[in-house]
Motif scaffolding. Structure first.
Motif, PDB file in Angstrom:
ATOM      1  N   ALA A   1       8.772  -1.714  -2.411  1.00  0.00           N
ATOM      2  CA  ALA A   1       9.640  -1.626  -1.236  1.00  0.00           C
ATOM      3  C   ALA A   1       9.947  -0.148  -1.031  1.00  0.00           C
ATOM      4  O   ALA A   1       9.527   0.710  -1.820  1.00  0.00           O
ATOM      5  CB  ALA A   1      10.922  -2.425  -1.449  1.00  0.00           C
ATOM      6  N   VAL A   2      10.669   0.163   0.044  1.00  0.00           N
ATOM      7  CA  VAL A   2      11.115   1.537   0.257  1.00  0.00           C
ATOM      8  C   VAL A   2      12.635   1.562   0.281  1.00  0.00           C
ATOM      9  O   VAL A   2      13.285   0.564   0.584  1.00  0.00           O
ATOM     10  CB  VAL A   2      10.557   2.143   1.567  1.00  0.00           C
ATOM     11  N   ARG A   3      13.183   2.706  -0.093  1.00  0.00           N
ATOM     12  CA  ARG A   3      14.633   2.892   0.022  1.00  0.00           C
ATOM     13  C   ARG A   3      14.911   4.052   0.946  1.00  0.00           C
ATOM     14  O   ARG A   3      14.312   5.126   0.822  1.00  0.00           O
ATOM     15  CB  ARG A   3      15.268   3.142  -1.347  1.00  0.00           C
ATOM     16  N   LEU A   4      15.833   3.809   1.884  1.00  0.00           N
ATOM     17  CA  LEU A   4      16.182   4.819   2.875  1.00  0.00           C
ATOM     18  C   LEU A   4      17.459   5.515   2.444  1.00  0.00           C
ATOM     19  O   LEU A   4      18.560   4.957   2.533  1.00  0.00           O
ATOM     20  CB  LEU A   4      16.365   4.177   4.253  1.00  0.00           C
ATOM     21  N   GLY A   5      17.326   6.750   1.975  1.00  0.00           N
ATOM     22  CA  GLY A   5      18.480   7.543   1.568  1.00  0.00           C
ATOM     23  C   GLY A   5      19.065   8.296   2.753  1.00  0.00           C
ATOM     24  O   GLY A   5      19.004   7.851   3.902  1.00  0.00           O
ATOM     25  N   ASN A   6      19.617   9.465   2.496  1.00  0.00           N
ATOM     26  CA  ASN A   6      20.311  10.231   3.525  1.00  0.00           C
ATOM     27  C   ASN A   6      19.428  10.520   4.737  1.00  0.00           C
ATOM     28  O   ASN A   6      18.343  11.098   4.604  1.00  0.00           O
ATOM     29  CB  ASN A   6      20.809  11.556   2.946  1.00  0.00           C
ATOM     30  N   ASP A   7      19.896  10.086   5.899  1.00  0.00           N
ATOM     31  CA  ASP A   7      19.240  10.370   7.177  1.00  0.00           C
ATOM     32  C   ASP A   7      17.749  10.050   7.142  1.00  0.00           C
ATOM     33  O   ASP A   7      16.920  10.764   7.704  1.00  0.00           O
ATOM     34  CB  ASP A   7      19.454  11.841   7.546  1.00  0.00           C
TER      35      ASP A   7
ATOM     36  N   LEU B   1       0.864  -1.181   0.000  1.00  0.00           N
ATOM     37  CA  LEU B   1       0.000   0.000   0.000  1.00  0.00           C
ATOM     38  C   LEU B   1       0.896   1.226   0.000  1.00  0.00           C
ATOM     39  O   LEU B   1       1.671   1.429   0.937  1.00  0.00           O
ATOM     40  CB  LEU B   1      -0.922  -0.003   1.218  1.00  0.00           C
ATOM     41  N   GLY B   2       0.817   2.029  -1.037  1.00  0.00           N
ATOM     42  CA  GLY B   2       1.755   3.128  -1.174  1.00  0.00           C
ATOM     43  C   GLY B   2       1.113   4.493  -1.150  1.00  0.00           C
ATOM     44  O   GLY B   2      -0.109   4.639  -0.993  1.00  0.00           O
ATOM     45  N   PRO B   3       1.916   5.524  -1.316  1.00  0.00           N
ATOM     46  CA  PRO B   3       1.396   6.891  -1.292  1.00  0.00           C
ATOM     47  C   PRO B   3       0.653   7.237  -2.581  1.00  0.00           C
ATOM     48  O   PRO B   3       0.862   6.617  -3.627  1.00  0.00           O
ATOM     49  CB  PRO B   3       2.674   7.731  -1.157  1.00  0.00           C
ATOM     50  N   ALA B   4      -0.205   8.196  -2.495  1.00  0.00           N
ATOM     51  CA  ALA B   4      -0.862   8.730  -3.693  1.00  0.00           C
ATOM     52  C   ALA B   4       0.179   9.435  -4.560  1.00  0.00           C
ATOM     53  O   ALA B   4       1.213   9.904  -4.062  1.00  0.00           O
ATOM     54  CB  ALA B   4      -1.971   9.696  -3.296  1.00  0.00           C
ATOM     55  N   ASN B   5      -0.090   9.513  -5.836  1.00  0.00           N
ATOM     56  CA  ASN B   5       0.851  10.165  -6.746  1.00  0.00           C
ATOM     57  C   ASN B   5       1.130  11.615  -6.343  1.00  0.00           C
ATOM     58  O   ASN B   5       2.229  12.134  -6.569  1.00  0.00           O
ATOM     59  CB  ASN B   5       0.315  10.118  -8.178  1.00  0.00           C
ATOM     60  N   SER B   6       0.144  12.238  -5.730  1.00  0.00           N
ATOM     61  CA  SER B   6       0.320  13.634  -5.313  1.00  0.00           C
ATOM     62  C   SER B   6       1.332  13.780  -4.191  1.00  0.00           C
ATOM     63  O   SER B   6       1.814  14.883  -3.929  1.00  0.00           O
ATOM     64  CB  SER B   6      -1.035  14.211  -4.875  1.00  0.00           C
ATOM     65  N   ALA B   7       1.640  12.664  -3.488  1.00  0.00           N
ATOM     66  CA  ALA B   7       2.604  12.705  -2.389  1.00  0.00           C
ATOM     67  C   ALA B   7       4.010  12.346  -2.845  1.00  0.00           C
ATOM     68  O   ALA B   7       4.920  12.256  -2.027  1.00  0.00           O
ATOM     69  CB  ALA B   7       2.165  11.758  -1.266  1.00  0.00           C
TER      70      ALA B   7
ATOM     71  N   MET C   1       7.150  12.623  -0.378  1.00  0.00           N
ATOM     72  CA  MET C   1       7.220  13.959   0.182  1.00  0.00           C
ATOM     73  C   MET C   1       6.339  14.147   1.408  1.00  0.00           C
ATOM     74  O   MET C   1       6.619  14.994   2.262  1.00  0.00           O
ATOM     75  CB  MET C   1       6.824  14.987  -0.883  1.00  0.00           C
ATOM     76  N   ASP C   2       5.257  13.390   1.501  1.00  0.00           N
ATOM     77  CA  ASP C   2       4.324  13.513   2.632  1.00  0.00           C
ATOM     78  C   ASP C   2       4.711  12.494   3.706  1.00  0.00           C
ATOM     79  O   ASP C   2       4.735  11.292   3.443  1.00  0.00           O
ATOM     80  CB  ASP C   2       2.903  13.251   2.148  1.00  0.00           C
ATOM     81  N   PRO C   3       5.020  12.898   4.937  1.00  0.00           N
ATOM     82  CA  PRO C   3       5.492  11.970   5.974  1.00  0.00           C
ATOM     83  C   PRO C   3       4.473  10.922   6.400  1.00  0.00           C
ATOM     84  O   PRO C   3       4.834   9.920   7.021  1.00  0.00           O
ATOM     85  CB  PRO C   3       5.848  12.892   7.146  1.00  0.00           C
ATOM     86  N   ASN C   4       3.203  11.135   6.078  1.00  0.00           N
ATOM     87  CA  ASN C   4       2.168  10.183   6.503  1.00  0.00           C
ATOM     88  C   ASN C   4       1.452   9.519   5.324  1.00  0.00           C
ATOM     89  O   ASN C   4       0.362   9.001   5.487  1.00  0.00           O
ATOM     90  CB  ASN C   4       1.133  10.899   7.374  1.00  0.00           C
ATOM     91  N   SER C   5       2.082   9.512   4.164  1.00  0.00           N
ATOM     92  CA  SER C   5       1.384   9.043   2.969  1.00  0.00           C
ATOM     93  C   SER C   5       1.520   7.542   2.710  1.00  0.00           C
ATOM     94  O   SER C   5       0.788   6.993   1.898  1.00  0.00           O
ATOM     95  CB  SER C   5       1.869   9.820   1.745  1.00  0.00           C
ATOM     96  N   ILE C   6       2.477   6.854   3.381  1.00  0.00           N
ATOM     97  CA  ILE C   6       2.572   5.394   3.268  1.00  0.00           C
ATOM     98  C   ILE C   6       1.731   4.809   4.397  1.00  0.00           C
ATOM     99  O   ILE C   6       2.054   5.007   5.576  1.00  0.00           O
ATOM    100  CB  ILE C   6       4.025   4.896   3.364  1.00  0.00           C
ATOM    101  N   PRO C   7       0.632   4.128   4.087  1.00  0.00           N
ATOM    102  CA  PRO C   7      -0.266   3.640   5.141  1.00  0.00           C
ATOM    103  C   PRO C   7       0.464   2.859   6.221  1.00  0.00           C
ATOM    104  O   PRO C   7       1.328   2.025   5.921  1.00  0.00           O
ATOM    105  CB  PRO C   7      -1.248   2.748   4.372  1.00  0.00           C
ATOM    106  N   ASN C   8       0.136   3.160   7.487  1.00  0.00           N
ATOM    107  CA  ASN C   8       0.660   2.510   8.690  1.00  0.00           C
ATOM    108  C   ASN C   8       2.094   2.920   9.036  1.00  0.00           C
ATOM    109  O   ASN C   8       2.635   2.470  10.040  1.00  0.00           O
ATOM    110  CB  ASN C   8       0.598   0.984   8.579  1.00  0.00           C
TER     111      ASN C   8
END
Length: 377
Positions: free
Chosen positions: A90-96, A41-47, A54-61
């Motif tokens: 999946a997600v990728r964790l970049g800088n910090d 479950l991922g973020p909306a395209n607008s995020a 870009m939106d800190p709460n856009s990936i559900p849970n």
């Protein structure tokens, strides 16, 4: 590869069912994948800005901060393809970058976290995994599988009934996107490492340990840890600078006894350790099984065992198809606590580049009679 709770009475079974039902009703997290633990479950395209979230709460849970990307399977970065081990995302964790999820748990209970991680373009990648106030740094510089994906474990004891699980990439690279991929985050309640009749060691058969994903055949890595840290492998510690041991199951590997065992995949760079109460001058017998995981690891292997001032080198000729042998080490205790230590005497690798090694299982320590300490192989 080779494939693979009993209740003591009906009343106990009913009790356990009742506990599980109450946990589910109270919203307490249950064993298995966390809510949206596979990030399908991922973020909306607008995020999104490209792949960056870009939106800190856009990936559900989940809540995020820093440079976090939402990655699709097969996506390319320069000449590198970014695979996903389960599902399509999946997600990728970049800088910090940080991802975190709030969990409802049972206070004072111990839990293990299992998640899949893969390196991308940074050279010294590591992850800080924490459930406040405990935290641990998991080194992921070494790639143990030919796929590039490894499953890692982390454990904690819940101080409160609601906790934050946080995974943080502490690195700062010239390319802010460089950082590890994360997928498939799961949890498991750990039973206390109790002693059993006829064995002075806890969890000597390794049946209690971190969650193993049923669809992954590469086991779970147990990282090095401080002595006062909760272990994903109850009763046991992994002593090393940056290397690990691998927890394997009978569903995907040959296991000498029961359903779980430990594969020593880092040579002398990692040791599996447990400390037992002993009486100075009294003699003890350490017995254990050594074998291979039926994972194609063909090699002349050896496991080195240490206890007090005694040592044993147990050679095992592996054809990579499974099998094991039993070994014993008798020793005289020199202190009121004795460390039992296992390590592989060398590094081994399968033809596809996956790191491998001898399997240790069914470890028991008992007191013996007589006057001469001896070594049996």
């Amino acid at each position: 590869m080779a494939g693979g709770v009993r209740s003591r009475c009906p009343l106990l079974l009913l009790f356990l069912v009742g506990v599980a039902a109450r946990a589910a009703a109270s919203g307490v997290v249950t064993d298995g994948l966390l809510p949206n633990g596979n990030f399908e479950l991922g973020p909306a395209n607008s995020a999104l800005n490209g792949t960056r979230v870009m939106d800190p709460n856009s990936i559900p849970n989940w809540e995020i901060s820093g440079f976090v990307e939402y990655i699709g399977s097969g996506q390319k970065q320069d000449d590198m393809i970014l695979p996903v081990p389960e599902g399509a995302r999946a997600v990728r964790l970049g800088n910090d970058a940080t991802i975190r999820q709030r969990l409802s748990v049972v206070r004072k209970a111990s839990y293990s976290i299992t998640f899949c991680a893969a390196r991308t373009c940074a050279q010294a990648e590591r992850l800080n995994v924490s459930v406040a106030p405990e935290s641990g740094v998991l080194p992921i510089q070494t790639v143990y599988t030919s796929t590039g994906w490894d499953s890692y474990s982390y454990a904690f004891k819940a101080r409160h009934s609601a906790v934050w699980l946080t995974v943080h990439n502490t690195g700062v690279e010239e390319d802010p996107a460089c950082g590890p991929l994360i997928d498939s985050v799961a949890i498991k309640t750990l039973g206390p490492p109790r002693l059993t009749k006829g064995n002075m060691l806890r969890n000597g058969d390794f049946e209690e340990g971190p969650f193993i994903f049923p669809d992954t055949a590469w086991g779970v890595l147990v990282p090095p840890m401080d002595e006062d840290v909760v272990s994903p492998l109850p009763g046991w510690m992994v002593m090393s600078g940056t290397k690990v041991v691998k927890y394997v199951d009978a569903a995907h590997h040959a296991v000498p006894h029961g359903a779980r065992a430990v594969e020593l995949v880092a040579g002398r760079e990692a040791a599996l350790v447990q400390e037992a109460r002993t009486v100075p001058g009294r003699r003890y017998r350490l017995s254990f099984s050594v074998g291979d995981a039926a994972n194609g690891c063909e090699a002349s292997m050896a496991v080195e065992a240490y206890a007090a001032r005694a040592t044993a080198r147990v050679a095992y000729e592996s054809r990579g198809t499974g099998g094991s042998k039993r070994a014993e080490l008798e020793f005289a205790a020199v202190a009121d606590r004795t460390r039992v230590v296992f390590q592989s005497d060398n590094h081994h690798m399968r033809t596809d580049g996956t790191l491998c090694g001898p399997v240790v299982d069914d470890v028991a320590l008992v007191g013996v009679r007589g006057h001469t300490a001896r070594r049996l192989l």
